[in-house]
Design an enzyme around this catalytic site. Sequence first.
Site, PDB file in Angstrom:
ATOM      1  CD  GLU A  22      -2.963  -1.030   2.331  1.00  0.00           C
ATOM      2  OE1 GLU A  22      -2.771  -0.230   3.257  1.00  0.00           O
ATOM      3  OE2 GLU A  22      -3.972  -1.733   2.250  1.00  0.00           O
ATOM      4  CD  GLU A  40      -3.407  -5.911   4.128  1.00  0.00           C
ATOM      5  OE1 GLU A  40      -4.174  -5.016   4.546  1.00  0.00           O
ATOM      6  OE2 GLU A  40      -2.170  -5.833   4.193  1.00  0.00           O
TER       7      GLU A  40
END
Length: 456
Positions: free
Chosen positions: A177, A365
């Site tokens: 991320e 995720e």
Amino acid sequence: MSARAPSKQFNLTSTDFGTGFSWGISTAAYQNEGAHNIDGKGPSIWDTFTQKKGTIYKAQNGQTACDFFHRYKADILLLKEMNIPNFRFSLAWSRLLPKGYGHISPQGVDFYNRVIDFCLECGIRPWITLYHWDLPQALEDHGGWMNRDILGWFEDYVKLCASLFGDRVTHWMVLNEPMVFTGAGYFLGVHAPGKKGLKSFLPAVHHATLCQAIGGKVVRGLVPNAEVGTTFSCSQINAFSEKSKDIRAAQKADVLLNRLFIEPALGLGYPSEDLPILKRLDSFKKEGDDQKLLFDFDFIGIQNYTREVVKHSYTVPYLHAKIVPATDRPVKTTLMDWEVHPPSIYNMIAKFNAYSNIPKIIVTENGAAFSDNIRNGAVHDPERLGYLQQYLYQVHKAQQDGYKVSGYFAWTFTDNFEWAEGYFPRFGLVYTDFPSQRRIIKSSGKWYRDFLGNVP
Ligand code: PNW
């Protein structure tokens, strides 16, 4: 808020997703390992940041976390008991290279060798994230992600990891991320290293985007048959109203939250047409950078939790957009105050699928924080279970509709250190009793175990 019962319609099994589908669970080093200064580990920016006043809920830190460093064997055995075939974890850069470059810690190397070997012994495939936010403090002292020298530091670090572990690890993710660690860490200052403003953010963005590609190329060059990916946070974005100002605001938020890091890798450049302030990234570019930003990843990891509703704002500089908090809307929320919106994951799979040259998408995720209570030694978490089922239903629907989604990793294994929120939001499928480090599989974890059955 009433507990939502596990959805009655959910009657899928893992085999409905096909035999090539990768099922797993995800963790990150700083959130789990603990042993922050053991066996020669150098400090990371999270070790430093958590010591500053006012940065973390109740001044908590990851010094011990889940003590995975000492308990990895029992934890990996627990993964096996839960039928989890793929385990995603990250390497702590400063455990391997205490100063970020130069001296290699033999104990650090030994630790990850033991983790990898024990996974393989248990029939679990390790998936490695190279960078999940814990930059060596020694590198931050030289400017961290703002210093272009990070291109060389990162390249050397990835070379080391790929040559140490590439004989046994085939699945790699370069960055976790980048929007969150540059946005929260170098623009808002709410994550490590706590820097603020465009002058920190823009160079960090450009260097992270370059490192994303550099890391990919290194792994592909050194690891035969590697599956090289990287991960992106992403959220469905809706405009607050049909007014053109709100629609425009939503479009800009979409650039920042969903498009900024993937498009340059694909050869589309930074999406500055839709967010002109990004033109300022040009001042950090050197000759040949457009080429250096490119990498054809074998898979794209997408991480979706929620959706955002965005409206125009006169006061927010450059962006002129702001998020309408989920708690101000009549929607179900988690302990992170994030809206529960299962179609978001479907729409994000569709969105990333629409880019050409993406061979596959893996959900690396997805999960939710709800308050868990132990009663008579058992943890009953119907809200998390319902969340997982509803999101998985959408992943399956996306696959049925022909999108190239071929894996799903739940966030997360054991309750762990949730960054600025400390230990308050529990995301685990396994409950961690932090004082005793006892683990209890929650009802969501038992459900996931049975859902997975004996997936090879
Ligand atoms: C991810 N958002 O971060 C991280 O990869 C994990 O380390 C973290 O524990 C997990 O999600 C839960 O927070 C995110 O604002 C941070 O949508 C922010 C967002 C999403 C994910």
